[in-house]
Design a protein around this motif. Structure first.
Motif, short mmCIF file in Angstrom:
data_model
loop_
_atom_site.label_atom_id
_atom_site.label_comp_id
_atom_site.label_asym_id
_atom_site.label_seq_id
_atom_site.Cartn_x
_atom_site.Cartn_y
_atom_site.Cartn_z
N ARG A 22 -26.70 29.36 4.92
CA ARG A 22 -25.65 28.34 4.99
C ARG A 22 -25.45 27.63 3.64
O ARG A 22 -24.32 27.43 3.19
N GLU A 23 -26.57 27.25 3.02
CA GLU A 23 -26.47 26.54 1.75
C GLU A 23 -25.83 27.43 0.68
O GLU A 23 -24.98 27.00 -0.09
N PHE A 24 -26.27 28.70 0.68
CA PHE A 24 -25.69 29.66 -0.28
C PHE A 24 -24.20 29.83 -0.04
O PHE A 24 -23.39 29.84 -0.98
N ALA A 25 -23.82 29.96 1.22
CA ALA A 25 -22.41 30.15 1.57
C ALA A 25 -21.57 28.94 1.16
O ALA A 25 -20.44 29.09 0.67
N ASP A 26 -22.13 27.73 1.37
CA ASP A 26 -21.39 26.53 0.97
C ASP A 26 -21.17 26.48 -0.53
O ASP A 26 -20.11 26.09 -1.02
N THR A 27 -22.21 26.89 -1.28
CA THR A 27 -22.09 26.89 -2.74
C THR A 27 -21.04 27.88 -3.22
O THR A 27 -20.16 27.57 -4.03
N VAL A 28 -21.13 29.11 -2.68
CA VAL A 28 -20.15 30.14 -3.05
C VAL A 28 -18.74 29.73 -2.62
O VAL A 28 -17.77 29.88 -3.37
N GLY A 29 -18.63 29.19 -1.41
CA GLY A 29 -17.31 28.75 -0.93
C GLY A 29 -16.71 27.67 -1.80
O GLY A 29 -15.50 27.66 -2.07
N GLY A 30 -17.56 26.75 -2.26
CA GLY A 30 -17.07 25.68 -3.15
C GLY A 30 -16.55 26.23 -4.46
O GLY A 30 -15.54 25.78 -4.99
N ARG A 31 -17.25 27.25 -4.98
CA ARG A 31 -16.81 27.83 -6.25
C ARG A 31 -15.52 28.63 -6.07
O ARG A 31 -14.67 28.64 -6.96
N ILE A 32 -15.40 29.29 -4.95
CA ILE A 32 -14.16 30.02 -4.68
C ILE A 32 -13.00 29.04 -4.59
O ILE A 32 -11.91 29.29 -5.13
N LEU A 33 -13.22 27.89 -3.95
CA LEU A 33 -12.17 26.87 -3.84
C LEU A 33 -11.82 26.34 -5.22
O LEU A 33 -10.63 26.13 -5.54
#
Length: 501
Positions: free
Chosen positions: A323-334
């Protein structure tokens, strides 16, 4: 008499007279003012500005001439004293025409009541005598030297006006050879000249758009805007520039760029306005098509970002540890999606709509580099120095350059290494803003690259071509240093730049 006739019909003189464009023209105040002065200064009932053609004399200006001559404004040479002034190229003084050997048989004595006559030559710019400025009395008169000097002084004014007519005609010929539509107005904005290109484009009769008739040629939706902008320029003296739809002779309205500048005298007073109209319809259509394609492409790319972000989130749903990894990647994609909106050609709205900071250099840098920042290591990317406002054009070009530099740093430079750092500083001189990009802690740079990739060329194109900047790269062993010197005037063309910090 034969010599007189030969001098009058001299082909070069007749050609100069024709090129003056004064024959058979309307009365003009600039000439009428002089004949009134002659009548007043010499106390005579009749004063004339006469142009002598090969078989007649034409009166450009008259005071006190009897009818029907005053209305017809011409006589045959049988009624001309002025032909002698032209033929001899010198003053003619006649105290009493009835006993003067040169003009005693002239029919003007009987038909125009010419008794006393004083005439001086009127020269054109080529030196040819075109006619005469003369004073006439119905009774005998001894003309004095003072009378003659006065008439010569006033004739110089007429010659100046003739010279202006020649100059104006020459300029009209030049302006009519230009590929653009050219127009001119008086200081109050009254349109009194259009070149041939205007009439070829619009198809309207010559002179029909003089005065305020020009506004009727615009599309109904553009008329008020054009009027408002034109009145503002007339009131302030500021340059006139506007895009509007102008009616073509085909009936189609075509997009046109209208521009005008004032011509001022030595004291700054506006003497005339000169303007141009440029057909930009094809360019406008191409821009519309290009923007449509760009918006569609940008929309698809934004959709890709959204799909990738959704896939990352979906993949992490069943794996709590991710989850934490996904949130980080998602934030960078945004963040990448936001940065993308800076470099896409979607007009000013896209830039301002996604800019969460003031529209400044620092705000742009923060947005473009957001995908590469690490919350747990805020010192990894440092931005300092002065700040300055920027407009959409500058934001687009600078964002593209920064984005490519950051991408290359992530692939090959400081941001590719865990201990790598990036420092960006902004320093201002009087005419230049210098942005310094300095990478340290990345892979050792053994030598400068021998060739430039597409991304590097994109940096140069964005910085040099679009910003008018000077760009230098220094491949030091510790890392890459890039300096971009941007002219202050190019940062924000909509306002005066004020540096901050």
């Amino acid at each position: 008499m034969t010599l007189i006739l030969e001098n009058i019909i001299d082909s070069q003189r007749i050609d100069a007279l024709a090129r003056s464009s004064l024959l058979d023209t309307q009365r003009e105040e600039r000439f009428d003012r002089v004949t009134r002065l002659v009548a007043h200064a010499l106390n005579v009932p009749v004063a004339l500005v006469t142009l002598v053609d090969e078989d007649r004399q034409f009166f450009k200006s008259t005071v006190g001439l009897p009818e029907p001559w005053d209305s017809s404004r011409q006589t045959p040479l049988s009624h001309s004293f002025c032909k002698h002034v032209v033929a001899e190229s010198r003053t003619l003084r006649v105290t009493d025409a009835r006993s003067h050997p040169l003009v005693a048989q002239n029919m003007a004595i009987k038909d125009l009541s010419v008794v006393a006559y004083l005439g001086v030559p009127l020269h054109g710019p080529t030196g040819h005598v075109l006619g005469s400025l003369c004073a006439i009395d119905a009774k005998p008169r001894d003309w004095s030297d003072h009378d003659e000097r006065t008439l010569y002084d006033l004739a110089a004014i007429v010659e100046d006006q003739i010279g202006l007519t020649f100059t104006e005609k020459r300029w009209r010929e030049i302006l009519s050879t230009m590929p653009q539509m050219v127009w001119s107005t008086r200081p109050d904005g009254f349109h009194d000249y259009y070149n041939d290109r205007w009439y070829e484009f619009t198809g309207v009769p010559y002179g029909s758009t003089d005065g305020e008739g020009w506004n009727d040629m615009f599309h109904a939706e553009d008329q008020q805007k054009a009027w408002t902008q034109w009145r503002h320029s007339l009131a302030t003296g500021e340059p006139y520039e506007i895009e509007y739809r102008l009616r073509h002779k085909s009936g189609q309205y075509r997009w046109t760029l209208g521009r005008a500048l004032p011509i001022r005298d030595s004291t700054g007073v506006i003497e005339r306005w000169f303007g141009t109209c440029t057909d930009i319809h094809d360019l406008k259509s191409a821009e519309t098509q290009r923007d449509l394609i760009a918006r569609e492409l940008a929309h698809r790319i934004q959709n890709i970002f959204a799909v990738v972000s959704s896939l990352v989130n979906m993949s992490a749903r069943g794996v709590p540890a991710a989850r934490e990894f996904a949130d980080t990647v998602g934030g960078r994609i945004l963040a990448l999606a936001k940065a993308h909106k800076y470099v896409k050609s979607d007009g000013a709205n896209s830039v301002h709509a996604t800019f969460d900071h003031d529209h400044t250099v620092h705000g742009l840098i923060a947005t473009v580099l957001a995908p590469y920042r690490e919350p747990e290591n805020p010192e990894r990317i440092i931005v300092d120095g002065c700040d300055a406002p920027i407009d959409m054009r500058t934001a687009t070009a600078l964002a593209l350059a920064l984005h490519e530099l950051a991408t290359n740093s992530v692939k090959y430079g400081a941001l590719s290494a865990e201990a790598g750092e990036l420092a960006i500083s902004c320093n201002a001189a009087s005419e230049t803003l210098t942005i310094r990009w300095r990478e340290r802690g990345g892979p050792i740079v053994e030598e400068a690259p021998t060739r430039s990739g597409f991304g590097s060329e994109l940096v140069v194109t964005a910085a040099v071509t679009q910003l008018g900047a000077k760009l230098e790269r220094h491949w030091e062993r510790e890392g890459l240093t890039v300096t971009i010197d941007i002219p202050v005037a190019n940062l924000d063309q909509s306002a005066t730049n004020t540096f901050r910090g």
